[in-house]
Scaffold this motif. Structure first.
Motif, PDB file in Angstrom:
ATOM      1  N   ILE A 193       0.847  -1.105  -0.014  1.00 46.00           N
ATOM      2  CA  ILE A 193       0.085   0.103  -0.064  1.00 46.00           C
ATOM      3  C   ILE A 193       0.791   1.239   0.120  1.00 46.00           C
ATOM      4  N   PHE A 194       1.750   1.551   0.926  1.00 47.62           N
ATOM      5  CA  PHE A 194       2.569   2.571   1.074  1.00 47.62           C
ATOM      6  C   PHE A 194       4.031   2.424   0.485  1.00 47.62           C
ATOM      7  N   ASN A 195       4.579   1.425   0.362  1.00 50.02           N
ATOM      8  CA  ASN A 195       5.982   1.199  -0.192  1.00 50.02           C
ATOM      9  C   ASN A 195       6.692   1.827   0.959  1.00 50.02           C
ATOM     10  N   LEU A 196       8.207   1.864   0.642  1.00 50.92           N
ATOM     11  CA  LEU A 196       9.016   2.322   1.608  1.00 50.92           C
ATOM     12  C   LEU A 196       9.212   3.838   1.455  1.00 50.92           C
ATOM     13  N   ASN A 197       9.636   4.375   2.708  1.00 52.07           N
ATOM     14  CA  ASN A 197       9.671   5.825   2.649  1.00 52.07           C
ATOM     15  C   ASN A 197      11.218   6.032   2.222  1.00 52.07           C
ATOM     16  N   TYR A 198      11.434   6.246   0.901  1.00 56.49           N
ATOM     17  CA  TYR A 198      12.901   6.341   0.358  1.00 56.49           C
ATOM     18  C   TYR A 198      13.267   7.846   0.471  1.00 56.49           C
ATOM     19  N   SER A 199      14.604   7.625   0.579  1.00 57.23           N
ATOM     20  CA  SER A 199      15.194   9.153   0.871  1.00 57.23           C
ATOM     21  C   SER A 199      15.680   9.592  -0.391  1.00 57.23           C
ATOM     22  N   VAL A 200      16.147  10.865  -0.385  1.00 54.96           N
ATOM     23  CA  VAL A 200      16.576  11.126  -1.826  1.00 54.96           C
ATOM     24  C   VAL A 200      17.753  10.397  -2.641  1.00 54.96           C
ATOM     25  N   MET A 222      19.863   7.974 -11.846  1.00 52.47           N
ATOM     26  CA  MET A 222      20.493   7.751 -10.772  1.00 52.47           C
ATOM     27  C   MET A 222      19.613   7.214  -9.685  1.00 52.47           C
ATOM     28  N   ALA A 223      18.669   7.423  -9.379  1.00 51.95           N
ATOM     29  CA  ALA A 223      17.905   7.037  -8.348  1.00 51.95           C
ATOM     30  C   ALA A 223      17.552   5.599  -8.710  1.00 51.95           C
ATOM     31  N   LYS A 224      17.215   5.507  -9.985  1.00 56.94           N
ATOM     32  CA  LYS A 224      16.663   4.014 -10.468  1.00 56.94           C
ATOM     33  C   LYS A 224      17.805   2.836 -10.218  1.00 56.94           C
ATOM     34  N   GLU A 225      19.046   3.524 -10.798  1.00 60.62           N
ATOM     35  CA  GLU A 225      20.335   2.587 -10.656  1.00 60.62           C
ATOM     36  C   GLU A 225      20.720   2.129  -9.457  1.00 60.62           C
ATOM     37  N   LEU A 226      20.549   3.287  -8.271  1.00 61.06           N
ATOM     38  CA  LEU A 226      21.057   2.925  -7.024  1.00 61.06           C
ATOM     39  C   LEU A 226      19.943   1.838  -6.452  1.00 61.06           C
ATOM     40  N   ALA A 227      18.756   2.047  -6.691  1.00 59.66           N
ATOM     41  CA  ALA A 227      17.848   0.954  -6.335  1.00 59.66           C
ATOM     42  C   ALA A 227      18.025  -0.278  -6.755  1.00 59.66           C
ATOM     43  N   ARG A 228      18.083  -0.275  -7.920  1.00 60.03           N
ATOM     44  CA  ARG A 228      18.518  -1.527  -8.816  1.00 60.03           C
ATOM     45  C   ARG A 228      19.699  -2.313  -8.223  1.00 60.03           C
ATOM     46  N   ASN A 229      20.729  -1.568  -7.965  1.00 60.78           N
ATOM     47  CA  ASN A 229      21.958  -2.049  -7.528  1.00 60.78           C
ATOM     48  C   ASN A 229      21.738  -2.660  -5.974  1.00 60.78           C
ATOM     49  N   ALA A 230      21.240  -1.911  -5.264  1.00 59.52           N
ATOM     50  CA  ALA A 230      20.759  -2.209  -3.799  1.00 59.52           C
ATOM     51  C   ALA A 230      20.320  -3.852  -3.859  1.00 59.52           C
ATOM     52  N   ILE A 231      19.212  -3.935  -4.826  1.00 61.19           N
ATOM     53  CA  ILE A 231      18.367  -5.235  -4.761  1.00 61.19           C
ATOM     54  C   ILE A 231      19.302  -6.139  -5.326  1.00 61.19           C
ATOM     55  N   PHE A 270      10.632  -0.584   8.911  1.00 61.91           N
ATOM     56  CA  PHE A 270      10.605   0.594   8.278  1.00 61.91           C
ATOM     57  C   PHE A 270       9.550   1.184   7.529  1.00 61.91           C
ATOM     58  N   SER A 271       8.828   0.011   6.738  1.00 64.23           N
ATOM     59  CA  SER A 271       7.863   0.499   6.056  1.00 64.23           C
ATOM     60  C   SER A 271       6.613   0.886   7.209  1.00 64.23           C
ATOM     61  N   ILE A 272       6.202  -0.038   8.180  1.00 63.08           N
ATOM     62  CA  ILE A 272       5.234   0.339   9.013  1.00 63.08           C
ATOM     63  C   ILE A 272       5.404   1.702   9.578  1.00 63.08           C
ATOM     64  N   PHE A 273       6.500   1.975  10.112  1.00 60.53           N
ATOM     65  CA  PHE A 273       6.525   3.326  10.834  1.00 60.53           C
ATOM     66  C   PHE A 273       7.172   4.415   9.943  1.00 60.53           C
ATOM     67  N   ARG A 274       7.106   4.115   8.734  1.00 61.49           N
ATOM     68  CA  ARG A 274       7.543   4.979   7.632  1.00 61.49           C
ATOM     69  C   ARG A 274       8.984   5.881   7.943  1.00 61.49           C
ATOM     70  N   LEU A 275       9.845   4.943   8.437  1.00 64.14           N
ATOM     71  CA  LEU A 275      11.193   5.292   8.498  1.00 64.14           C
ATOM     72  C   LEU A 275      11.803   5.551   7.309  1.00 64.14           C
ATOM     73  N   GLU A 276      12.702   6.455   7.067  1.00 63.74           N
ATOM     74  CA  GLU A 276      13.355   6.873   5.986  1.00 63.74           C
ATOM     75  C   GLU A 276      14.543   5.676   5.496  1.00 63.74           C
ATOM     76  N   VAL A 277      14.457   5.458   4.268  1.00 63.56           N
ATOM     77  CA  VAL A 277      15.480   4.473   3.657  1.00 63.56           C
ATOM     78  C   VAL A 277      16.631   5.038   2.878  1.00 63.56           C
ATOM     79  N   ASP A 278      17.521   5.113   3.220  1.00 58.41           N
ATOM     80  CA  ASP A 278      18.717   5.698   2.368  1.00 58.41           C
ATOM     81  C   ASP A 278      19.853   4.678   2.293  1.00 58.41           C
TER      82      ASP A 278
END
Length: 300
Positions: free
Chosen positions: A33-40, A121-130, A171-179
């Motif tokens: 529903i909410f996904n993760l609270n991604y940082s910049v 760059m944001a997409k590449e960082l997310a992809r590399n993290a996975i 982190f998803s439930i409490f909407r904590l920032e993911v960096d």
């Protein structure tokens, strides 16, 4: 302090399974529903960290930056003489200068750190993290399968994925920032999780060599005995790292706060996953193993 060897860890594991499954379902719902609270770091936009010499309210800052020409309202996170202003768009040089000028009018000693990430760059960082997490899991599967057997490998992977996902769920439930530091924390948690699991599995394998297990109850006694022999070592290791991560969370700077929090959460879940998730799961898989037929003695 010594744990009684007759303590039935396998029986107690059902309560931990119920807790983990419940939290997993809740985490999946929040992620859907909410996904993760991604940082910049993982989302295109500009992140402005401002160090202040005086305390300013969020309303003062929001009013000051309202007329810099940005298309969207900023997300402002206050701190002790420090504030983070995040935009879901990349600020132009004119907008950047206007923002700094507006804040400087409120505090002429303010200093700024601007981080900008474009969409690609944001997409590449997310992809590399996975990819990094998946490759880590794959390497662990190969290692455990070679050193032990496939049942150990499956149980170990379930335990480490459990630890990593529990952190993601919280982190998803409490909407904590993911960096980016969050990804580092998850990979570190995976390392600690597999380390504790391997220690217990190594003792189980050793006890298998010197015991004669014919029934499920025999295997259950062996698993409980193996956990009893290694539990203090696992708890001491987890407690030592937990104390360090906890004080980093309390005393560390804003830049490592999410890393420290993810470590604290992951270590709490990792403290019981090797004992109450991985080992009982191996027992369940072993229970379904077909007994090998005994070879008939050769006729004289």
């Amino acid at each position: 302090m010594r744990f009684k060897k007759e303590l039935d860890y396998v029986h107690l594991s059902k309560y931990f399974y119920i807790f983990s499954i419940t939290l997993t379902i809740l985490g999946i719902i929040f992620l859907a529903i909410f996904n993760l609270n991604y940082s910049v770091d993982f989302r295109a936009g500009s992140n402005v960290d401002v160090s202040l010499s005086k305390n300013l309210t969020v309303d003062q800052i929001r009013t000051a930056v309202a007329n810099i020409g940005a298309d969207h309202e900023p997300n402002i996170t206050p701190g002790t003489q420090r504030v983070t202003i995040r935009y879901d768009e990349v600020l132009s040089s004119q907008q950047d200068a206007a923002l700094k000028s507006a804040i400087t009018k409120l505090d002429d000693k303010a200093s700024f750190e601007v981080n900008t990430v474009d969409t690609e760059m944001a997409k590449e960082l997310a992809r590399n993290a996975i990819y990094s997490v998946l490759l880590s899991c794959l390497g662990i599967i190969v290692y455990v399968s070679i050193r032990f057997e496939w049942r150990f490998a499956i149980a170990a992977i379930v335990a480490l994925v459990h630890d990593a996902f529990m952190v993601v769920a919280i982190f998803s439930i409490f909407r904590l920032e993911v960096d980016l530091t969050f990804i580092v924390a998850v990979l570190t948690i995976i390392g600690y999780s597999i380390n504790d699991t391997i220690v217990i599995f190594d003792r189980i394998r050793e006890n298998l060599r010197f015991g004669k297990q014919k029934t499920y109850d025999d295997l259950k006694v062996l698993v409980n005995k193996s956990i009893s022999q290694t539990i203090m070592r696992s708890l001491y290791t987890a407690l030592t790292v937990f104390i360090a991560a906890f004080f980093l969370l309390l005393l560390g700077g804003e830049s490592i706060k999410m890393f420290s929090l993810a470590m604290v959460i992951g270590l709490l879940f990792g403290a019981y996953s090797s004992i109450f998730i991985a080992s009982p799961l191996w027992l369940l898989l072993k229970k379904n193993q077909k007994a090998k037929p005994k070879s008939k003695p050769a006729k004289a």
